[in-house]
Design a protein around this motif. Structure first.
Motif, PDB file in Angstrom:
ATOM      1  N   PRO A  44      29.972  19.109 -39.690  1.00 12.99           N
ATOM      2  CA  PRO A  44      30.797  19.800 -38.969  1.00 12.99           C
ATOM      3  C   PRO A  44      30.280  20.782 -38.112  1.00 12.99           C
ATOM      4  CG  PRO A  44      31.319  20.751 -41.237  1.00 12.99           C
ATOM      5  CD  PRO A  44      30.121  19.376 -41.244  1.00 12.99           C
ATOM      6  N   ARG A  45      28.966  21.206 -38.207  1.00 11.96           N
ATOM      7  CA  ARG A  45      28.320  22.156 -37.497  1.00 11.96           C
ATOM      8  C   ARG A  45      28.274  21.914 -36.197  1.00 11.96           C
ATOM      9  NH1 ARG A  45      23.950  23.921 -37.889  1.00 11.96           N
ATOM     10  NH2 ARG A  45      22.873  22.204 -39.012  1.00 11.96           N
ATOM     11  N   THR A  46      28.782  22.544 -35.179  1.00  7.88           N
ATOM     12  CA  THR A  46      28.466  22.128 -33.760  1.00  7.88           C
ATOM     13  C   THR A  46      28.701  23.482 -33.081  1.00  7.88           C
ATOM     14  OG1 THR A  46      30.872  21.576 -33.462  1.00  7.88           O
ATOM     15  CG2 THR A  46      29.281  19.837 -33.881  1.00  7.88           C
ATOM     16  N   GLU A  47      28.645  24.661 -33.626  1.00  7.45           N
ATOM     17  CA  GLU A  47      29.112  25.838 -33.019  1.00  7.45           C
ATOM     18  C   GLU A  47      30.323  25.640 -32.337  1.00  7.45           C
ATOM     19  OE1 GLU A  47      27.732  28.788 -33.446  1.00  7.45           O
ATOM     20  OE2 GLU A  47      25.981  27.685 -34.692  1.00  7.45           O
ATOM     21  N   GLU A  48      30.575  26.219 -30.848  1.00  3.28           N
ATOM     22  CA  GLU A  48      31.611  26.045 -30.312  1.00  3.28           C
ATOM     23  C   GLU A  48      31.267  25.210 -28.733  1.00  3.28           C
ATOM     24  OE1 GLU A  48      34.562  27.121 -30.724  1.00  3.28           O
ATOM     25  OE2 GLU A  48      34.235  28.077 -32.559  1.00  3.28           O
ATOM     26  N   ARG A  49      31.344  23.960 -29.095  1.00 10.42           N
ATOM     27  CA  ARG A  49      30.707  23.140 -28.234  1.00 10.42           C
ATOM     28  C   ARG A  49      31.300  21.720 -28.573  1.00 10.42           C
ATOM     29  NH1 ARG A  49      29.220  27.370 -26.833  1.00 10.42           N
ATOM     30  NH2 ARG A  49      27.493  28.184 -25.917  1.00 10.42           N
ATOM     31  N   VAL A  50      31.054  20.977 -27.444  1.00 11.35           N
ATOM     32  CA  VAL A  50      31.745  19.673 -27.753  1.00 11.35           C
ATOM     33  C   VAL A  50      30.652  18.840 -28.326  1.00 11.35           C
ATOM     34  CG1 VAL A  50      32.362  17.412 -26.547  1.00 11.35           C
ATOM     35  CG2 VAL A  50      33.071  19.584 -25.778  1.00 11.35           C
ATOM     36  N   ALA A  51      31.074  17.893 -29.363  1.00 13.28           N
ATOM     37  CA  ALA A  51      30.033  17.097 -30.105  1.00 13.28           C
ATOM     38  C   ALA A  51      29.752  15.707 -29.709  1.00 13.28           C
ATOM     39  CB  ALA A  51      30.076  17.033 -31.579  1.00 13.28           C
ATOM     40  N   ALA A  52      30.995  15.219 -29.164  1.00 12.57           N
ATOM     41  CA  ALA A  52      31.333  13.696 -28.469  1.00 12.57           C
ATOM     42  C   ALA A  52      32.138  13.581 -27.099  1.00 12.57           C
ATOM     43  CB  ALA A  52      32.150  13.095 -29.794  1.00 12.57           C
ATOM     44  N   LEU A  53      31.313  13.293 -26.257  1.00 13.43           N
ATOM     45  CA  LEU A  53      32.045  13.170 -24.918  1.00 13.43           C
ATOM     46  C   LEU A  53      32.398  11.679 -24.640  1.00 13.43           C
ATOM     47  CD1 LEU A  53      32.679  14.577 -22.374  1.00 13.43           C
ATOM     48  CD2 LEU A  53      30.274  13.957 -21.421  1.00 13.43           C
ATOM     49  N   VAL A  54      33.305  11.230 -24.222  1.00 15.38           N
ATOM     50  CA  VAL A  54      34.014   9.901 -24.122  1.00 15.38           C
ATOM     51  C   VAL A  54      34.575  10.042 -22.773  1.00 15.38           C
ATOM     52  CG1 VAL A  54      35.204   7.851 -24.923  1.00 15.38           C
ATOM     53  CG2 VAL A  54      34.603   9.825 -26.424  1.00 15.38           C
ATOM     54  N   VAL A  55      33.682   8.884 -21.959  1.00 15.83           N
ATOM     55  CA  VAL A  55      34.016   8.918 -20.534  1.00 15.83           C
ATOM     56  C   VAL A  55      34.584   7.605 -20.101  1.00 15.83           C
ATOM     57  CG1 VAL A  55      32.965   9.128 -18.117  1.00 15.83           C
ATOM     58  CG2 VAL A  55      32.246  10.459 -20.110  1.00 15.83           C
ATOM     59  N   TYR A  56      35.862   7.636 -19.386  1.00 16.67           N
ATOM     60  CA  TYR A  56      36.511   6.569 -19.048  1.00 16.67           C
ATOM     61  C   TYR A  56      36.666   6.478 -17.466  1.00 16.67           C
ATOM     62  CZ  TYR A  56      38.499   6.395 -23.693  1.00 16.67           C
ATOM     63  OH  TYR A  56      38.634   6.646 -25.082  1.00 16.67           O
ATOM     64  N   PRO A  57      36.789   4.995 -16.879  1.00 12.90           N
ATOM     65  CA  PRO A  57      36.679   5.226 -15.638  1.00 12.90           C
ATOM     66  C   PRO A  57      37.931   5.560 -14.812  1.00 12.90           C
ATOM     67  CG  PRO A  57      37.072   3.009 -16.275  1.00 12.90           C
ATOM     68  CD  PRO A  57      36.786   4.049 -17.490  1.00 12.90           C
ATOM     69  N   MET A  58      39.310   5.711 -15.557  1.00 12.90           N
ATOM     70  CA  MET A  58      40.436   6.246 -14.915  1.00 12.90           C
ATOM     71  C   MET A  58      41.408   6.906 -15.806  1.00 12.90           C
ATOM     72  SD  MET A  58      42.521   2.548 -14.865  1.00 12.90           S
ATOM     73  CE  MET A  58      41.169   1.656 -13.963  1.00 12.90           C
ATOM     74  N   ASN A  59      42.132   7.770 -15.370  1.00 14.77           N
ATOM     75  CA  ASN A  59      43.025   8.694 -16.164  1.00 14.77           C
ATOM     76  C   ASN A  59      44.045   8.000 -17.268  1.00 14.77           C
ATOM     77  OD1 ASN A  59      41.783  10.897 -15.130  1.00 14.77           O
ATOM     78  ND2 ASN A  59      43.611  11.528 -13.776  1.00 14.77           N
ATOM     79  N   ALA A  60      44.280   6.650 -16.508  1.00 15.02           N
ATOM     80  CA  ALA A  60      45.303   6.016 -17.541  1.00 15.02           C
ATOM     81  C   ALA A  60      44.639   5.613 -18.776  1.00 15.02           C
ATOM     82  CB  ALA A  60      45.802   4.753 -16.512  1.00 15.02           C
ATOM     83  N   LEU A  61      43.205   5.225 -18.812  1.00 15.43           N
ATOM     84  CA  LEU A  61      42.619   4.866 -20.066  1.00 15.43           C
ATOM     85  C   LEU A  61      42.553   6.220 -21.046  1.00 15.43           C
ATOM     86  CD1 LEU A  61      40.011   2.362 -18.581  1.00 15.43           C
ATOM     87  CD2 LEU A  61      42.072   1.985 -20.121  1.00 15.43           C
ATOM     88  N   VAL A  62      42.111   7.346 -19.995  1.00 17.45           N
ATOM     89  CA  VAL A  62      42.186   8.659 -20.674  1.00 17.45           C
ATOM     90  C   VAL A  62      43.384   9.015 -21.751  1.00 17.45           C
ATOM     91  CG1 VAL A  62      41.641  11.102 -20.641  1.00 17.45           C
ATOM     92  CG2 VAL A  62      40.339   9.584 -19.309  1.00 17.45           C
ATOM     93  N   ASN A  63      44.343   8.860 -21.074  1.00 17.44           N
ATOM     94  CA  ASN A  63      45.808   9.275 -21.331  1.00 17.44           C
ATOM     95  C   ASN A  63      46.058   8.309 -22.554  1.00 17.44           C
ATOM     96  OD1 ASN A  63      46.097  11.267 -19.563  1.00 17.44           O
ATOM     97  ND2 ASN A  63      47.276   9.756 -18.131  1.00 17.44           N
ATOM     98  N   SER A  64      45.827   7.018 -22.498  1.00 14.24           N
ATOM     99  CA  SER A  64      46.131   6.140 -23.495  1.00 14.24           C
ATOM    100  C   SER A  64      45.338   6.297 -24.786  1.00 14.24           C
ATOM    101  CB  SER A  64      45.820   4.455 -22.862  1.00 14.24           C
ATOM    102  OG  SER A  64      46.108   3.765 -23.931  1.00 14.24           O
TER     103      SER A  64
END
Length: 761
Positions: A44-64
């Motif tokens: 669990p050690r990641t300090e106050e940072r993002v450990a996993a960045l998941v990128v989608y081509p459109m907001n609809a997929l992000v929301n889903s």
């Protein structure tokens, strides 16, 4: 777990990067979410940072996907009574500022976003704390739908990947990509497919991928038994389909469907999905195999697919969860040569060269009468075909329209609209350059202002299209060309989408074959917004017309003072459907006021829908022959001796001919909304707008940002207005549509025309 999910989790646990290419709905998101959550729980050690960045081509997929994680969180907490051990959040342009501030104070371990916002995370000072190598850096970088990153956009996003890695990558960053549609070529082997995907992923991520790091789906047959023999198919063709799932799996026709439409074997024995095939093609193949009629085979195949969609596999999945693809193509532009009506050639192939010395020119049609016009570019003494949906490239090019001169009763400038002239009989400056000019044009586009051998007489007018020389309809510069002229290549795509959508929803509800839900994808948010507005407008119009048609079927005839009440009653709407407050008591005074406002607005919309030419691709009930408008007292007037005595020509007409003449004039008034009725009064409309805002909901009320209410127009005698003020409205002069109509039917002009008009009115 599916095998591709298991392979992905094992690779991620070993610190390997990978790409998953499997079919839609095969659980690709679990291939990265499960190892990400597992890693964050173990370390669990990641300090106050993002450990996993998941990128989608459109907001609809992000929301889903964010909703899917939220569901996972709720189930975990409900089952264990413990808080979910991993934090996650979405960060898009739709994220409110309060939520962004909360995320900045306490960044989530998993961040779901799109590639535009990922770029902003690197450059905005207030957002840079999300991504940093402090605390271990970014452990997982995931890009979903890899196939969308092609060309220039793909290069931009690939450079973004490199900047992200430079800023915040952990020493053993795991690169993950997913896609359902990445293939090398049709018929490629498994190794060739994985090699192609590995090469693409290596260029995209800036990290070496081997074919072993590309995970494909592993397919297993649904049916039991091999591909059926000819004898089995012949015997089973007329047998009833089994109702039980086990027997259905073994049925020869079902096995045939899976092997011909679902799966096929590769050279190494692995199974892969077949490329989609037309049902008609498979039916022809089956008919040839068993020696039966094609139509009976097609019907049998449809029966198998429908039965398979209804049967479930141990209550979890549909036994044949097939997909239907339907491709709707638009019409092609019509082209014609610049020759006489008897000689000209036509084409829809899009080529410009006809036979020697001739060219094809695109043709458009007047939306009011159907008159055809050539769409051309004029360059000096030559016309060239106007390129479809293209802008002018040279300043000396002048776009415009050509119309073949009629062989009987040619057009002349005497037929210019009365409204184009001022009180002194001179052309107004607005219209001076829009007067059609005669030209003589050869088939190769060469033109002159004098008759030439081999040239046809035509009438030329520059864009914007201002006057139809056939029906006399004229336009100001404000109207779009699309609303004036029709083309066979750009008609009704939004309407087609809406019609298909409503048909699918209606049949899904009626047959229970599928849920009555529909998800539509478009190229951009502007198209999505336009299509949503088009759909809502379609619902408005179709419900109004359906209710009007139903009311008329019940009553046979309705007068203007009863029609709005009858249409509202026939609509089937409830107070909750139309009221701003959906919980309104149906018996309250507020509910009665709501119905009153809605009825008045419905009356206005009935008049507006009958206005000619306002819906360019949706003809109204009158134009479709489903509604007839009559006028009280018209029969008595047509039989009146006093009316017949107004002019000798009227006296010689039959009653029906006189009735047709007056009805044509009244129709022209009505279609231009020159009607003296309360809901078309400007003062009443202002009150109606305020009341609609108070009582009606957003869907059935009025748009607060657009004044859609149109006041009654007028037909006036030009020159009779007060001094210093122009008369607003349509002309009743001798050159107007009504004037030309009366002059042609009665043979009158000048003072006689005005005298008749005064006596007639």
């Amino acid at each position: 777990m599916y095998r591709h999910q298991e392979e992905a989790i094992r690779k991620a646990a070993a610190g390997e990067s990978f790409v998953v290419t499997s079919g839609t709905g095969s659980g690709k998101s679990l291939c990265y979410f499960l190892p990400i959550v597992d890693s964050l729980i173990r370390n669990p050690r990641t300090e106050e940072r993002v450990a996993a960045l998941v990128v989608y081509p459109m907001n609809a997929l992000v929301n889903s996907q964010c909703q899917a994680l939220e569901t996972l969180k709720q189930r975990y907490e409900r089952r264990t009574g413990q808080p979910f051990p991993v934090t996650f959040a979405r960060y898009t342009g739709e994220t409110k500022e309060e939520a962004r501030e909360a995320m900045r104070r306490n960044p989530p371990k998993i961040l779901l976003t799109n590639y535009v916002m990922a770029e902003l995370l690197l450059v905005r000072p207030e957002d840079q704390r999300f991504l940093d190598w402090i605390g271990g850096g970014l452990r997982f970088l995931v890009f979903d739908e890899l196939h969308t990153y092609r060309g220039r956009q793909g290069a931009d996003v690939a450079m973004l990947v490199r900047r992200l890695k430079e800023r915040c990558a952990a020493p053993r960053l795991v690169h993950i990509g997913t896609s359902a549609t990445m293939i090398a070529r049709q018929g490629a082997t498994s190794l060739e497919r994985r090699q192609t995907v590995a090469e693409f992923a290596s260029r995209f991520f800036g990290h070496s991928f081997s074919p072993d790091q590309v995970i494909e789906e592993t397919l297993a047959p649904f049916t039991e038994g091999r591909a059926p023999s000819v004898e089995e198919l012949q015997a089973a063709l007329s047998e009833p389909l089994p109702q039980e799932a086990a027997a259905f799996r073994r049925h020869p026709i079902v096995r045939y469907v899976e092997h011909e439409m679902g799966i096929e074997a590769e050279a190494d024995g692995r199974l892969r999905r077949r490329a989609p095939r037309a049902l008609s093609e498979v039916a022809q193949s089956l008919a040839k195999t068993v020696g039966a009629e094609v139509e009976s085979c097609a019907e049998r195949l449809r029966e198998v697919l429908v039965r398979g969609a209804a049967l479930s596999d141990e209550g979890r999945h549909r036994m044949l969860a097939f997909k239907l693809h339907q491709f709707i193509s638009q019409g092609r532009t019509l082209y014609a040569t610049l020759e006489s009506r008897e000689q000209r050639e036509f084409s829809s192939e899009g080529q410009l060269q006809a036979s020697e010395g001739k060219f094809y020119f695109p043709v458009k049609f007047c939306r009011q009468c159907g008159q055809d016009y050539y769409h051309v570019l004029r360059m000096g003494n030559r016309f060239e075909p106007h390129p479809i949906d293209a802008e002018l490239e040279q300043e000396e090019q002048c776009a415009g329209y050509l119309m073949l001169a009629p062989t009987d009763g040619d057009w002349s400038p005497d037929q210019l609209p009365e409204e184009w002239y001022d009180a002194n009989g001179k052309l107004r400056a607005t219209w001076r350059d829009r007067v059609p000019q005669p030209v003589w044009v050869r088939p190769d586009g060469a033109c002159s202002h004098e008759p030439k051998e081999g040239a046809c007489k035509m009438w030329w007018q520059p864009e914007p299209f201002s006057l139809c020389l056939s029906c006399g309809e004229f336009y100001t510069a404000r109207e779009r060309e699309f609303a004036k002229l029709a083309s066979l290549s750009s008609e009704g795509r939004s309407s087609a989408t809406t019609m298909l959508a409503t048909a699918l929803l209606r049949h899904a509800k009626r047959t229970q074959a599928a849920q009555s839900k529909l998800l539509t994808f478009t190229d951009n948010r502007q198209d999505a917004s336009f299509q949503a507005g088009h759909f809502n407008d379609f619902v408005h119009v179709m419900l109004l017309r359906t209710a009007l048609y139903s009311a008329l079927r019940n009553e046979k005839a309705l007068t203007f003072d009863r029609i709005a009440d009858a249409v509202v009653k026939a609509s089937g709407l409830r107070i909750a459907d139309i009221a701003k407050n959906a919980q309104l008591d149906p018996n309250s005074q507020a509910a009665r006021e709501t119905w009153k406002v809605f009825t008045e607005l419905t009356e206005y919309r009935l008049y507006e829908d009958l206005r000619r030419g306002w819906r360019v691709v949706h003809p109204n009930l009158e134009q479709a022959g489903l509604l007839r408008v009559e006028y009280c007292g018209l029969d008595e007037l047509s039989q009146s001796e006093k009316f017949a005595a107004l002019h000798p020509a009227l006296n010689q007409m039959t009653t029906e001919e006189r009735k047709a003449l007056v009805k044509a004039i009244l129709n022209q008034f009505r279609r231009k909304l020159a009607i003296q009725v309360r809901v078309l009064d400007e003062t009443v409309q202002k009150q109606l707008r305020r009341r609609a805002e108070q009582y009606l909901n957003e869907f059935w009320g009025l748009d607060p940002d657009f004044d859609e209410l149109r006041q009654a127009s007028r037909f006036v005698r030009l020159g009779q207005a007060r001094v210093g003020r122009d008369a607003e409205g349509f002309s009743l002069g001798e050159r107007s549509l009504i004037g030309r109509f009366l002059r042609a039917r009665l043979g009158i002009s000048g003072a006689a025309y005005w005298q008749f008009l005064d006596e007639f009115s």
